[in-house]
Design a protein around this motif. Structure first.
Motif, PDB file in Angstrom:
ATOM      1  N   LYS A 296      -9.021  -3.945  -9.655  1.00  0.00           N
ATOM      2  CA  LYS A 296      -9.765  -3.001 -10.519  1.00  0.00           C
ATOM      3  C   LYS A 296      -8.939  -1.755 -10.810  1.00  0.00           C
ATOM      4  O   LYS A 296      -8.845  -1.303 -11.957  1.00  0.00           O
ATOM      5  N   GLU A 297      -8.320  -1.213  -9.748  1.00  0.00           N
ATOM      6  CA  GLU A 297      -7.495  -0.019  -9.945  1.00  0.00           C
ATOM      7  C   GLU A 297      -6.270  -0.337 -10.800  1.00  0.00           C
ATOM      8  O   GLU A 297      -5.826   0.484 -11.610  1.00  0.00           O
TER       9      GLU A 297
ATOM     10  N   GLN B 118       1.473   6.903  -6.654  1.00  0.00           N
ATOM     11  CA  GLN B 118       0.323   7.770  -6.890  1.00  0.00           C
ATOM     12  C   GLN B 118       0.718   9.248  -6.682  1.00  0.00           C
ATOM     13  O   GLN B 118       0.387  10.110  -7.496  1.00  0.00           O
TER      14      GLN B 118
ATOM     15  N   ARG C 259       0.832  -1.208   0.000  1.00  0.00           N
ATOM     16  CA  ARG C 259       0.000   0.000   0.000  1.00  0.00           C
ATOM     17  C   ARG C 259       0.868   1.261   0.000  1.00  0.00           C
ATOM     18  O   ARG C 259       0.577   2.247  -0.671  1.00  0.00           O
TER      19      ARG C 259
ATOM     20  N   LEU D  61      -0.383  -1.796  -7.116  1.00  0.00           N
ATOM     21  CA  LEU D  61      -1.816  -2.033  -6.889  1.00  0.00           C
ATOM     22  C   LEU D  61      -2.142  -3.519  -6.992  1.00  0.00           C
ATOM     23  O   LEU D  61      -2.886  -4.072  -6.184  1.00  0.00           O
TER      24      LEU D  61
ATOM     25  N   ALA E 168      -1.063  -5.200  -3.981  1.00  0.00           N
ATOM     26  CA  ALA E 168      -1.932  -4.878  -2.845  1.00  0.00           C
ATOM     27  C   ALA E 168      -3.317  -5.510  -3.009  1.00  0.00           C
ATOM     28  O   ALA E 168      -4.197  -5.312  -2.159  1.00  0.00           O
ATOM     29  N   GLY E 169      -3.534  -6.230  -4.115  1.00  0.00           N
ATOM     30  CA  GLY E 169      -4.822  -6.889  -4.332  1.00  0.00           C
ATOM     31  C   GLY E 169      -5.907  -5.950  -4.820  1.00  0.00           C
ATOM     32  O   GLY E 169      -7.086  -6.293  -4.815  1.00  0.00           O
ATOM     33  N   ARG E 170      -5.534  -4.740  -5.255  1.00  0.00           N
ATOM     34  CA  ARG E 170      -6.530  -3.780  -5.766  1.00  0.00           C
ATOM     35  C   ARG E 170      -6.587  -3.907  -7.292  1.00  0.00           C
ATOM     36  O   ARG E 170      -6.116  -3.053  -8.044  1.00  0.00           O
TER      37      ARG E 170
END
Ligand SMILES: [Zn+2]
Length: 480
Positions: free
Chosen positions: A318-319, A289, A282, A311, A314-316
């Motif tokens: 969609k982003e 970012q 993260r 990302l 971090a398992g995000r």
């Protein structure tokens, strides 16, 4: 005396130029104690040891692919580097690179992170290639045959440990002096100068910016001045950068025609990948970012690449997909963009889609091992074993000495219940890793598996005979 030689060279190799001060001249490499073949085998065994025992060894096929292609470009500028150069990365924040016997060159991630241009990174690698092409290690060894083995064991261990631990390296130096190895960790200026000279020419001839070498040395010298805790960047400990050395390189480069070298996209992608994978995912994502928001980046595409990678980590997902689209809008052709796209696709649950990306990418980049490994692993995951075997066959044609491919082949045969072929492939993997007893055991298992045809069995028999003969020869060597 194979083991003694191994350790001796391990110590010498990790402290390049260590024993050089009594060298009479830098001319011929005629009557050396160490043949290029033996030097290569010694180097292989050290690298194997690092790979399996040193937790800092960075097993990242994309970074390995990148270093291999950078090294191949540099080798074009140094015809004397005839041996196969092989590069590997070490996860270590110190700014360092080191040449082992036989053309193996270790590169610290700290060096990659610190280099601001590809030419800066290339200049340090070119210097190490200079040590290789001038056979400095073999020349040092020719001078030092009287060393006692137990001392060398201790010294080698200490140097391996002390690569990024100056306190331990100092202990090794003290121990070396205690054993009467004068100046074991002091460096020959002649060898350094020769590696600089050869490295600079390599850099120029391979089309890089030859001024980058002096620029990088100066950067490291400045870094030394500001660190008051007495610790030196790694490269400075093994390669003391003096003002004289900088001036020397600067003068020589000034006499060369200036070449602008545009960095490859992979240089910035590799740097971004290292950042994306360090520390908390993260935090890494937040840092990319912020850099994008404030326009603080050397390459905008690489910042998107790093952000998408962080990302994903971090398992995000969609982003990560959105960030990948931004990266793809730059239309940069790179195998690293393809693997990232496939990984994101798989994380989003579309394994078939990921495999389509890999299959296309493999057509465009047939020599990329990173794509081949990832594609085959992904096919295995999807139980597409026949497709995995076909991809393995194609890749093994390009890289017939890659133990990892044989290991993957063994796994695929195991999934298909083909026991003879499984053990045969596993045996080849072990043999290529240098573990002959384990290889022989696998071939024996293959022979008694009971599921092969006559042709496969006779292949196994022939190979078993070969490996046993090879093992008998090596154990005889070791006793001598
Ligand atoms: Zn050096």
């Amino acid at each position: 005396m194979r083991f003694a030689a191994w350790v001796l060279i391990a110590a010498a190799g990790l402290a390049p130029c260590a024993f050089a001060q009594t060298l009479p001249e830098l001319g011929g490499t005629g009557d050396l104690a160490l043949s290029p073949q033996l030097e290569r085998r010694v180097g292989e065994s050290i690298v194997r040891d690092i790979r399996f025992r040193d937790p800092a060894y960075l097993d990242d096929p994309e970074i390995a692919d990148y270093l291999a292609s950078l090294g191949a470009r540099l080798a074009q500028g140094n015809p004397a580097a005839r041996q196969d150069l092989e590069f590997f990365a070490m996860r270590d924040h110190t700014v360092n690179a080191f040449a082992l016997p036989g053309g193996f060159i270790g590169v610290h991630t700290g060096l990659i992170n610190t280099a601001e241009t590809e030419s800066e990174l290339a200049s340090v690698l070119a210097h190490e290639i200079g040590h290789v092409s001038q056979r400095h290690i073999a020349r040092m060894l020719a001078q030092q045959q009287q060393l006692q083995m137990p001392m060398m064991v201790a010294l080698a261990a200490a140097i391996l440990l002390g690569r990024s631990r100056p306190d331990l390296a100092a202990g090794a130096a003290a121990a070396a002096q205690g054993a009467g190895i004068q100046s074991a960790l002091a460096y020959s200026r002649d060898f350094e100068r020769e590696a600089d000279r050869v490295g600079l020419q390599t850099l120029q001839d391979a089309g890089f910016d030859s001024r980058a070498m002096a620029a990088f040395f100066e950067k490291m010298q400045r870094a030394t001045r500001v660190s008051d805790d007495g610790t030196l960047p790694g490269y400075l400990r093994t390669h003391p950068v003096t003002s004289e050395r900088i001036a020397d390189v600067q003068n020589k480069a000034a006499a060369m025609p200036y070449k602008q070298h545009p960095d490859t996209p992979e240089f910035q992608f590799v740097k971004a990948k290292l950042r994306a994978e360090a520390g908390d995912a993260r935090d890494a994502a937040a840092s990319f970012q912020a850099a994008l928001r404030e326009h603080r980046y050397a390459s905008e595409a690489a910042a998107h690449y790093g952000f998408a990678s962080a990302l994903l980590r971090a398992g995000r997902v969609k982003e990560a997909e959105r960030e990948l689209e931004r990266l793809q809008s730059f239309a940069i052709a790179s195998p690293m963009v393809e693997t990232l796209a496939a990984r994101i696709e798989a994380a989003a649950g579309d394994v078939a889609g990921a495999n389509r990306i890999y299959a296309e990418a493999q057509k465009r980049y047939p020599y990329s091992r990173a794509i081949a490994y990832a594609y085959i692993a992904s096919l295995q995951e999807a139980s597409a074993n026949d497709a995995a075997l076909a991809a393995l066959r194609d890749t093994l044609k390009l890289y017939p000495k890659d133990p990892r491919l044989y290991g993957m082949q063994a796994k695929t045969y195991a999934a298909l219940g083909k026991r003879l072929l499984q053990h045969h492939s596993q045996g080849e993997a072990y043999a290529l890793e240098g573990s002959l007893p384990a290889a022989i055991e696998q071939l024996q298992l293959a022979r008694s598996s009971g599921d092969g045809d006559f042709y496969q069995l006779s292949m196994v028999d022939a190979r078993l005979k070969e490996l046993r003969a090879q093992y008998a020869m090596e154990t005889k060597d070791a006793k001598r």
